[in-house]
Write a protein that holds these residues in place. Sequence first.
Motif, mmCIF file in Angstrom:
data_model
loop_
_atom_site.group_PDB
_atom_site.id
_atom_site.type_symbol
_atom_site.label_atom_id
_atom_site.label_comp_id
_atom_site.label_asym_id
_atom_site.label_seq_id
_atom_site.Cartn_x
_atom_site.Cartn_y
_atom_site.Cartn_z
ATOM 1 N N THR A 218 0.822 -1.208 0.000
ATOM 2 C CA THR A 218 0.000 0.000 0.000
ATOM 3 C C THR A 218 0.860 1.264 0.000
ATOM 4 O O THR A 218 0.354 2.356 -0.212
ATOM 5 N N PRO A 263 -3.468 -2.752 -4.307
ATOM 6 C CA PRO A 263 -2.044 -2.910 -4.043
ATOM 7 C C PRO A 263 -1.673 -4.375 -3.816
ATOM 8 O O PRO A 263 -2.386 -5.105 -3.135
ATOM 9 N N CYS A 278 1.129 -0.801 -6.547
ATOM 10 C CA CYS A 278 1.460 -0.298 -5.211
ATOM 11 C C CYS A 278 0.467 0.798 -4.834
ATOM 12 O O CYS A 278 -0.456 1.108 -5.578
ATOM 13 N N GLY A 279 0.667 1.397 -3.689
ATOM 14 C CA GLY A 279 -0.226 2.465 -3.261
ATOM 15 C C GLY A 279 -0.192 3.644 -4.216
ATOM 16 O O GLY A 279 -1.183 4.355 -4.382
ATOM 17 N N VAL A 315 -0.748 -8.463 1.447
ATOM 18 C CA VAL A 315 -0.428 -7.116 1.918
ATOM 19 C C VAL A 315 -0.058 -7.210 3.381
ATOM 20 O O VAL A 315 -0.903 -7.337 4.263
#
Length: 321
Positions: A218, A263, A278-279, A315
């Motif tokens: 994230t 993410p 990804c974030g 995650v």
Amino acid sequence: MSLPLRVAFAGTPEFAASALAAILDAGYSVPLVLTQPDRPAGRGMKLTPSPVKQLALARGLDVDQPEKLRTDEQRQRLAACEPDVLVVAAYGLILPAAVLQLPRYGCINIHASLLPRWRGAAPIHRAVEAGDAETGITIMQMDEGLDTGDMLLRRAIPIRPDDTTGTLHDKLAALGAECIVEALAALPGGTLSRTPQPAAGVTYANKIHRDEAAIDWTRPAADIERAVRAFNPFPVAVGSLRDTVIKVWAAEVVAVPAPDAAPGTVLAADAEGVVVACGAQALRLRELQRPGSRRFAAGEFLRGFPVCAGERFAVGGAQAG
């Protein structure tokens, strides 16, 4: 012929061994080397001497390995050798006031940062992780604080965009070796100026823990890419895919529009790498390793461990092995 200054030395890892070798090669008399007790290492967990001890024994030096330096008995051999100065580099033990005051010129430390930034245990890791543009070596007159002593000599080097902790360590070890020889040469003549560290800009380089290696997808891709370089070669960034912990040795940021994928989702996987959302933006994983195997470039890794777009890394929760 040895130079008149008697230099006791305290250090443990390869970084310190580079400095000790330079001091010896410059002709200084080293009456005693302090290093950490032998520790279990390797697959067989056999007691293994530190790199500093190995070098010291190879050069025929006396070695002492006290657990602490708190008592007169633990300090006995250091006191008996009557050093003019004690050079300290990544030793791993706190030096009490009785040790700091023992040599004529006190104790001087080779610290792998531009103090006061990154005082503490892991200055190289933290500089890479933070995205610092430069770092360097500070030769410091030690006091009872945590890397708070006066600065005697300071040299900076740039941090390249592809530097890892491993590559930067080697550069700083070489620079530290040069700097300590320069400082020792100037010490007897009193030409080293003592500069107090400024109060502004103090940061602390906390010790690296294995659980930091778990990739948090994230976070922005740029943050993760720096962490991958910071944790190479230890503890190595890891992600978990299909309940398999995968080490990520090298990665690069991929500028992509904000993906709809969550993410950790694999966006593509080919010979160029495994692209993961990804974030912010995405990360291309270029060099990977799964348990029981060696590290491979992405294309070769995928031949043994196929990965498909749409799969998702966990995650959080992956643990370094």
